[in-house]
Scaffold this motif. Structure first.
Motif, PDB file in Angstrom:
ATOM      1  N   LEU A 304      23.086  -9.640 -20.541  1.00 60.01           N
ATOM      2  CA  LEU A 304      22.468  -9.385 -20.125  1.00 60.01           C
ATOM      3  C   LEU A 304      22.438  -7.592 -19.970  1.00 60.01           C
ATOM      4  N   PHE A 305      23.339  -7.558 -19.403  1.00 59.65           N
ATOM      5  CA  PHE A 305      23.900  -5.526 -19.248  1.00 59.65           C
ATOM      6  C   PHE A 305      24.042  -4.670 -20.328  1.00 59.65           C
ATOM      7  N   LEU A 306      24.600  -5.830 -21.782  1.00 57.68           N
ATOM      8  CA  LEU A 306      25.038  -4.898 -22.646  1.00 57.68           C
ATOM      9  C   LEU A 306      23.910  -4.640 -22.522  1.00 57.68           C
ATOM     10  N   LEU A 307      22.421  -5.346 -23.179  1.00 53.40           N
ATOM     11  CA  LEU A 307      21.651  -5.022 -23.970  1.00 53.40           C
ATOM     12  C   LEU A 307      20.392  -4.350 -23.364  1.00 53.40           C
ATOM     13  N   LEU A 308      20.762  -3.944 -21.252  1.00 56.92           N
ATOM     14  CA  LEU A 308      19.960  -2.871 -20.553  1.00 56.92           C
ATOM     15  C   LEU A 308      20.792  -1.678 -20.930  1.00 56.92           C
TER      16      LEU A 308
END
Ligand code: AMP
Ligand code: MG
Length: 349
Positions: A304-308
């Motif tokens: 999730l954070f990587l893709l944000l």
């Protein structure tokens, strides 16, 4: 200040010794944990911890978590361990769980934002443990991002946010969990989840019989109420784009996101979609990123954070994210998405 990035390889003590020395001399070191990368300082030094707030641009009333690598370090920082807290430690430490406990006088106010309690975690990551042992100190460490940005799950994210502001980043590869620790207030008669994470409500209930969830976790704060974890009141995890979470039946979610995407693109906006693997082929956005399979919430949490951050890299103006049911790890994923979206959730059933 030049920021060094040192890959930590098994059996090589050099980088760890360098990092431990910086910490003992009152400096900052970013290091990997199983949740996200942390920005560490000597947890017993108010002056050292002040540097964390400065480097991150973190509000001073948002307390830090103290990290230990041995239960023998607890009495120095915590003056009481209630029976439920002991059960939780035995079940979930070392691991992605932070307990809020009454603090000793040795813990500086800078760590706790003036509270009488302190957050404590015993991480399972071998590099985190080796660093804490080498420094021989409790290490205060919030996530190693600029305040408000998605938490870093790779050393490159830390470098992006804190380059030139800290002397050293220990690179231990990508974080396995990818979401910050579950925070549990263990000071009262019932365990209260202040921030959900990979140690889920269901796991805590199976152990203790009961677990409460702070209303702030689901964005259900009555006017005038403040969350019990001060950090939960701040905007978080936000990419530069506007984020909208869409939740409901599969067809309605896909139709809604595609209809809105068409409108946005007609207005010249660049659109990114965070989709589950099963649905990714169905979207017509500029960029469609796969969070992982619907059944594999661990994968969704880890990406999730990587893709944000990736949404920023591709210059998206608008991000649509598929929503999840708030059960198991879905509670933590939706909590982070809710914050990234500033509460903008479209229920389309
Ligand atoms: P971070 O390490 O960046 O994930 O931030 C630490 C989180 O722990 C923040 O949300 C804090 O508000 C929370 N926290 C730390 N200490 C306490 C405490 N004594 N009581 C409640 N929440 C805390
Ligand atoms: Mg943080």
């Amino acid at each position: 200040m030049k920021t060094d990035v040192c890959r930590v390889l098994p059996g090589q003590a050099e980088a760890l010794e360098k990092a431990a020395k910086i910490l003992q001399e009152g400096g900052l070191v970013a290091f990997p944990t199983e949740t996200v990368y942390g920005l560490g300082a000597n947890g017993l030094s108010g002056d050292a911890c002040k540097k964390i707030y400065e480097a991150k641009g973190r509000p001073s009333d948002n307390p830090l978590i103290l990290h230990i690598a041995d239960l023998a370090q607890l009495p120095q920082i915590v003056c009481q361990v209630p029976p439920k807290a002991k059960q939780l430690m035995e079940a979930f430490w070392p691991g992605p769980m932070t307990l809020i406990l009454p603090k000793t006088a040795l813990v500086p106010d800078t760590v706790t934002g003036g509270l009488t309690t302190v957050g404590v975690r015993f991480p399972s990551h071998p590099v985190a443990q080796a660093l804490i042992r080498a420094a021989n100190l409790p290490i205060a460490a919030p996530s190693a991002n600029l305040s408000g940005r998605p938490s870093p799950t790779e050393a490159a994210h830390v470098l992006h946010d804190l380059n030139g502001k800290i002397p050293l980043i220990l690179d231990g590869g990508p974080c396995e969990v990818g979401l910050e620790s579950t925070i549990i207030d263990a000071t009262g008669p019932e365990a209260v989840i202040l921030r959900p994470g990979a140690i889920t409500k269901e796991m805590i209930e199976a152990l203790l019989g009961r677990a409460e969830v702070d209303p702030a976790v689901m964005g259900q704060m009555a006017p005038g109420m403040t969350p019990r974890a001060p950090g939960m009141k701040y905007t978080h995890y936000a990419p530069k784009a506007n984020v909208t979470v869409v939740r409901g039946s599969r067809e309605k979610v896909i139709d809604t996101i595609n209809a809105r995407t068409a409108c946005d693109r007609a207005c010249g906006k660049k659109v990114a979609v965070l989709a589950t693997e099963e649905n990714r082929q169905n979207y017509q956005a500029d960029n469609v990123f796969s969070l992982g399979r619907q059944e594999d919430l661990c994968q969704v949490g880890a990406s999730l954070f990587l893709l944000l951050r990736r949404c920023d890299e591709v210059g998206a103006d608008q991000v649509y994210a598929e929503g999840f049911l708030e059960q198991g790890e879905g509670l933590a994923i939706m909590n982070r998405l809710r914050k990234a979206a500033g509460g903008e959730i479209l229920e389309v059933d």
